[in-house]
Design a protein around this motif. Structure first.
Motif, PDB file in Angstrom:
ATOM      1  N   ILE A 157       5.348   5.276  -5.334  1.00 14.16           N
ATOM      2  CA  ILE A 157       3.918   5.428  -5.037  1.00 14.16           C
ATOM      3  C   ILE A 157       3.089   4.643  -6.059  1.00 14.16           C
ATOM      4  CG2 ILE A 157       2.013   7.084  -4.985  1.00 14.16           C
ATOM      5  CD1 ILE A 157       4.049   9.102  -3.806  1.00 14.16           C
ATOM      6  N   GLY A 158       3.481   4.679  -7.305  1.00 14.06           N
ATOM      7  CA  GLY A 158       2.768   3.925  -8.346  1.00 14.06           C
ATOM      8  C   GLY A 158       2.850   2.425  -8.122  1.00 14.06           C
ATOM      9  N   ILE A 159       4.008   1.944  -7.713  1.00 15.02           N
ATOM     10  CA  ILE A 159       4.169   0.511  -7.462  1.00 15.02           C
ATOM     11  C   ILE A 159       3.348   0.089  -6.242  1.00 15.02           C
ATOM     12  CG2 ILE A 159       5.825  -1.266  -6.735  1.00 15.02           C
ATOM     13  CD1 ILE A 159       7.891   0.165  -8.499  1.00 15.02           C
ATOM     14  N   ASP A 160       3.351   0.922  -5.203  1.00 17.09           N
ATOM     15  CA  ASP A 160       2.560   0.607  -4.006  1.00 17.09           C
ATOM     16  C   ASP A 160       1.066   0.544  -4.329  1.00 17.09           C
ATOM     17  OD1 ASP A 160       4.748   0.362  -2.417  1.00 17.09           O
ATOM     18  OD2 ASP A 160       4.670   2.422  -1.643  1.00 17.09           O
ATOM     19  N   ALA A 161       0.601   1.388  -5.252  1.00 19.85           N
ATOM     20  CA  ALA A 161      -0.821   1.367  -5.607  1.00 19.85           C
ATOM     21  C   ALA A 161      -1.206   0.064  -6.288  1.00 19.85           C
ATOM     22  CB  ALA A 161      -1.138   2.553  -6.532  1.00 19.85           C
ATOM     23  N   VAL A 162      -0.272  -0.541  -7.023  1.00 16.22           N
ATOM     24  CA  VAL A 162      -0.548  -1.780  -7.718  1.00 16.22           C
ATOM     25  C   VAL A 162      -0.467  -2.967  -6.758  1.00 16.22           C
ATOM     26  CG1 VAL A 162       0.275  -3.321  -9.529  1.00 16.22           C
ATOM     27  CG2 VAL A 162       0.206  -0.876  -9.916  1.00 16.22           C
TER      28      VAL A 162
END
Length: 164
Positions: A157-162
């Motif tokens: 989820i953190g990578i997708d937000a970036v």
């Protein structure tokens, strides 16, 4: 001396007689008024460089002088309007440039922030992989079949937000 003026008096005498007569005087006055207002028509001689403007000053009437003054006034008004329009366009362009500069700076700031977040997330992925590859029981067949190398949901989820 009169002998020298005799040819001129012979020509001008009848003209003077007519100009001072009952019919000639009103014509001379009317002609003088028209000449004062309209001037002498010089036609294309007006466009000869240097000579034309000098000749126009001598023979132009009141109408031509007023026309030239009106042209000058309109030209000055038009030039002032042009200056104002150019100043407005320059101000509008400056405002747009400031907006573009602010957007570019925001983009650069976001890129810097994203680079830090990406580096943190990549480090977290490496740490997670290191935990998954920790000491294992090679003798235990059930331990050897465990799935490894998956990315946990919080990192995904953190990578997708970036945006990666």
């Amino acid at each position: 001396m009169i002998a020298l003026l005799a040819p001129a008096l012979a020509v001008l005498g009848p003209i003077w007689t007519f100009a001072t007569s009952r019919f000639g005087l009103p014509l001379v006055v009317a002609g003088g008024v028209i000449l004062a207002y309209e001037g002498l028509p010089i036609g294309p001689l007006r466009y000869i460089p240097y000579v034309g403007p000098a000749l126009a000053i001598l023979v132009d009437g009141r109408v031509d002088r007023e026309y030239a003054a009106g042209q000058l006034a309109e030209r000055l008004v038009w030039q002032e309007q042009q200056r104002k329009a150019i100043a407005q366009l320059a101000a509008k362009a400056e405002t747009k440039q400031k907006e573009i500069d602010a957007a570019a700076q925001a983009y650069v700031d976001q890129q810097n922030t994203d680079a830090v977040r990406i580096a943190d997330l990549e480090q977290a992925i490496r740490d997670q992989k290191d935990e998954d590859l920790g000491p294992q029981d090679h003798d235990n067949a059930a331990g050897a079949c465990k799935p490894r190398g998956g990315i946990p949901a919080r990192l995904s989820i953190g990578i997708d937000a970036v945006g990666r």
